[in-house]
Scaffold this motif. Sequence first.
Motif, PDB file in Angstrom:
ATOM      1  N   ILE A  10       0.557  -1.181   0.157  1.00 18.47           N
ATOM      2  CA  ILE A  10       0.150   0.459  -0.022  1.00 18.47           C
ATOM      3  C   ILE A  10       0.670   1.414   0.100  1.00 18.47           C
ATOM      4  O   ILE A  10       2.394   0.891   0.820  1.00 18.47           O
ATOM      5  N   GLY A  11       0.034   1.873  -0.442  1.00 15.90           N
ATOM      6  CA  GLY A  11       0.755   3.245  -0.631  1.00 15.90           C
ATOM      7  C   GLY A  11      -0.190   4.687  -0.875  1.00 15.90           C
ATOM      8  O   GLY A  11      -0.843   4.475  -1.573  1.00 15.90           O
ATOM      9  N   PRO A  12       0.192   6.176  -1.292  1.00 14.13           N
ATOM     10  CA  PRO A  12      -0.221   7.251  -1.860  1.00 14.13           C
ATOM     11  C   PRO A  12      -0.792   6.905  -3.017  1.00 14.13           C
ATOM     12  O   PRO A  12       0.543   6.387  -3.967  1.00 14.13           O
ATOM     13  N   ASN A  13      -1.376   7.841  -3.778  1.00 15.16           N
ATOM     14  CA  ASN A  13      -2.146   7.640  -5.615  1.00 15.16           C
ATOM     15  C   ASN A  13      -0.253   7.926  -5.926  1.00 15.16           C
ATOM     16  O   ASN A  13       0.393   8.938  -5.226  1.00 15.16           O
ATOM     17  N   GLY A  14       0.321   7.753  -6.766  1.00 19.24           N
ATOM     18  CA  GLY A  14       1.837   7.834  -7.444  1.00 19.24           C
ATOM     19  C   GLY A  14       2.331   7.174  -6.810  1.00 19.24           C
ATOM     20  O   GLY A  14       3.985   7.516  -6.986  1.00 19.24           O
ATOM     21  N   ALA A  15       2.491   6.224  -5.762  1.00 20.00           N
ATOM     22  CA  ALA A  15       3.820   5.748  -5.431  1.00 20.00           C
ATOM     23  C   ALA A  15       3.927   4.431  -6.031  1.00 20.00           C
ATOM     24  O   ALA A  15       5.661   4.012  -5.722  1.00 20.00           O
ATOM     25  N   GLY A  16       3.291   4.338  -7.060  1.00 24.52           N
ATOM     26  CA  GLY A  16       4.083   2.765  -7.526  1.00 24.52           C
ATOM     27  C   GLY A  16       3.115   1.290  -7.447  1.00 24.52           C
ATOM     28  O   GLY A  16       4.202   0.571  -8.237  1.00 24.52           O
ATOM     29  N   LYS A  17       2.202   1.396  -6.943  1.00 27.71           N
ATOM     30  CA  LYS A  17       1.884   0.585  -6.269  1.00 27.71           C
ATOM     31  C   LYS A  17       1.527  -0.568  -7.889  1.00 27.71           C
ATOM     32  O   LYS A  17       2.340  -2.012  -8.475  1.00 27.71           O
ATOM     33  N   SER A  18       0.477   0.200  -8.393  1.00 24.54           N
ATOM     34  CA  SER A  18       0.222  -0.692  -9.641  1.00 24.54           C
ATOM     35  C   SER A  18       1.339  -1.427 -10.583  1.00 24.54           C
ATOM     36  O   SER A  18       1.654  -2.238 -11.539  1.00 24.54           O
ATOM     37  N   THR A  19       2.147   0.133 -11.102  1.00 19.49           N
ATOM     38  CA  THR A  19       3.586  -0.182 -11.563  1.00 19.49           C
ATOM     39  C   THR A  19       4.098  -1.175 -10.933  1.00 19.49           C
ATOM     40  O   THR A  19       4.475  -2.230 -11.592  1.00 19.49           O
ATOM     41  N   THR A  20       4.487  -1.596  -9.815  1.00 24.10           N
ATOM     42  CA  THR A  20       5.099  -2.246  -9.311  1.00 24.10           C
ATOM     43  C   THR A  20       4.007  -3.903  -9.463  1.00 24.10           C
ATOM     44  O   THR A  20       5.300  -5.043 -10.009  1.00 24.10           O
ATOM     45  N   ILE A  21       3.081  -4.207  -9.556  1.00 24.21           N
ATOM     46  CA  ILE A  21       2.441  -5.153  -9.836  1.00 24.21           C
ATOM     47  C   ILE A  21       2.393  -5.458 -10.916  1.00 24.21           C
ATOM     48  O   ILE A  21       2.291  -7.020 -11.601  1.00 24.21           O
ATOM     49  N   ARG A 180      -0.046  -9.473   6.595  1.00 21.05           N
ATOM     50  CA  ARG A 180       1.371  -8.531   6.326  1.00 21.05           C
ATOM     51  C   ARG A 180       1.291  -7.077   5.554  1.00 21.05           C
ATOM     52  O   ARG A 180       0.207  -7.550   4.927  1.00 21.05           O
ATOM     53  N   ALA A 181       1.985  -6.192   6.138  1.00 21.29           N
ATOM     54  CA  ALA A 181       1.905  -5.110   5.171  1.00 21.29           C
ATOM     55  C   ALA A 181       3.033  -4.591   4.541  1.00 21.29           C
ATOM     56  O   ALA A 181       3.515  -4.328   5.558  1.00 21.29           O
ATOM     57  N   MET A 182       3.062  -3.947   3.733  1.00 15.24           N
ATOM     58  CA  MET A 182       4.063  -3.050   3.422  1.00 15.24           C
ATOM     59  C   MET A 182       3.959  -1.701   2.606  1.00 15.24           C
ATOM     60  O   MET A 182       2.834  -1.425   2.252  1.00 15.24           O
ATOM     61  N   VAL A 183       4.338  -0.956   2.700  1.00 15.94           N
ATOM     62  CA  VAL A 183       3.582   0.523   3.281  1.00 15.94           C
ATOM     63  C   VAL A 183       4.860   1.452   1.530  1.00 15.94           C
ATOM     64  O   VAL A 183       6.149   1.599   2.604  1.00 15.94           O
ATOM     65  N   ILE A 184       4.870   1.745   0.733  1.00 15.54           N
ATOM     66  CA  ILE A 184       5.760   2.568   0.202  1.00 15.54           C
ATOM     67  C   ILE A 184       5.631   3.945   0.071  1.00 15.54           C
ATOM     68  O   ILE A 184       3.898   4.447  -0.065  1.00 15.54           O
ATOM     69  N   ASN A 185       6.202   4.803  -0.186  1.00 16.29           N
ATOM     70  CA  ASN A 185       6.061   6.420  -0.559  1.00 16.29           C
ATOM     71  C   ASN A 185       7.661   6.453  -1.599  1.00 16.29           C
ATOM     72  O   ASN A 185       8.446   6.384  -0.952  1.00 16.29           O
ATOM     73  N   HIS A 186       7.568   6.854  -2.062  1.00 20.64           N
ATOM     74  CA  HIS A 186       8.191   7.677  -2.924  1.00 20.64           C
ATOM     75  C   HIS A 186       9.507   6.554  -3.245  1.00 20.64           C
ATOM     76  O   HIS A 186       9.852   6.672  -3.046  1.00 20.64           O
ATOM     77  N   GLY A 187       9.288   5.355  -3.920  1.00 21.03           N
ATOM     78  CA  GLY A 187       9.966   4.906  -3.910  1.00 21.03           C
ATOM     79  C   GLY A 187      10.541   3.588  -2.890  1.00 21.03           C
ATOM     80  O   GLY A 187      11.574   2.933  -3.407  1.00 21.03           O
ATOM     81  N   GLU A 188      10.315   4.640  -1.334  1.00 17.10           N
ATOM     82  CA  GLU A 188      11.274   3.954  -0.187  1.00 17.10           C
ATOM     83  C   GLU A 188       9.819   3.012   0.132  1.00 17.10           C
ATOM     84  O   GLU A 188       9.045   3.645   0.654  1.00 17.10           O
ATOM     85  N   VAL A 189       9.723   1.614   0.887  1.00 19.76           N
ATOM     86  CA  VAL A 189       9.323   1.340   2.177  1.00 19.76           C
ATOM     87  C   VAL A 189       9.968   2.032   3.294  1.00 19.76           C
ATOM     88  O   VAL A 189      10.434   2.023   3.807  1.00 19.76           O
TER      89      VAL A 189
END
Length: 282
Positions: A10-21, A180-189
Amino acid sequence: MDEGERVAFIGPNGAGKSTTIKILTGILHPTSGNASVLGLVPWKQRQQLAYQIGAVFGQKSQLWYHLPPVDSFDLLAHIYALEPAAYHERRAMLVELFEIGPHLQTPVRKLSLGERMRCEIAASLLHRPRILFLDEPTIGLDVVVKQRIRDLILELNQQEGVTVFLTSHDAGDVEVLCKRAMVINHGEVIYDGGVTELKHTYLRTKIISLKLAVPWQGFDAPGVTVLKHTGYGVKLEVDTTVAPIEQVTSGLLSRYSIVDINIDNPQMEAIIAQIYNAAQVV
């Protein structure tokens, strides 16, 4: 990730979640870095990987819009080279589990969003994938349908040990589906840990929306904040570390004649913001 694990990414809009998938499923090539899924490099060995993974994108259908779901299922069986007898047995099991029998012959364009999403997830499971990637699987669904989708995903995870990798802005998806949850923001976990810990540390509020039979006249209780009210409607924020939600709802029911009540989690964006701010302080 371990086999059979359920992880929220998870992460805010634009964090790269869908891109990662899309990178992990081999749809996109990364500009740098490395990744391995089931021992394969997704963008280099996409065809081999495709036989072992399933993916559901809440805002992009894999079902043919003008055809009934059963036609898409049959086509996917050919794409995955499924043996006919095994395919029909698997399809029958999924049709029963997801309760989509009445919708198999209906063009996808005529299905409700909830009906379509159940068909989408069933389609992604036809070939018995080892990993299921879910990108906003409950977006736009009502509360009842969301819960049904969550229950079905959990059941498949428990029965078949399928690994679940989820992205969602819905705190309920994360809380119910994942351990388990992983939170990313600006490419950083910025967080990688248990959902229970995440919930206890950051998910401290609930939102209560009320429709009353009488005008709102206020409600004083520790931990309860009135967000807005308009005559017969009111929205409250409850700090559950101060006042248990059961205690607050009991107090409201004893004071007001309530026509309708809805209890929600705060938006995932707000929870992520708390985590991000805490990380900056540290």
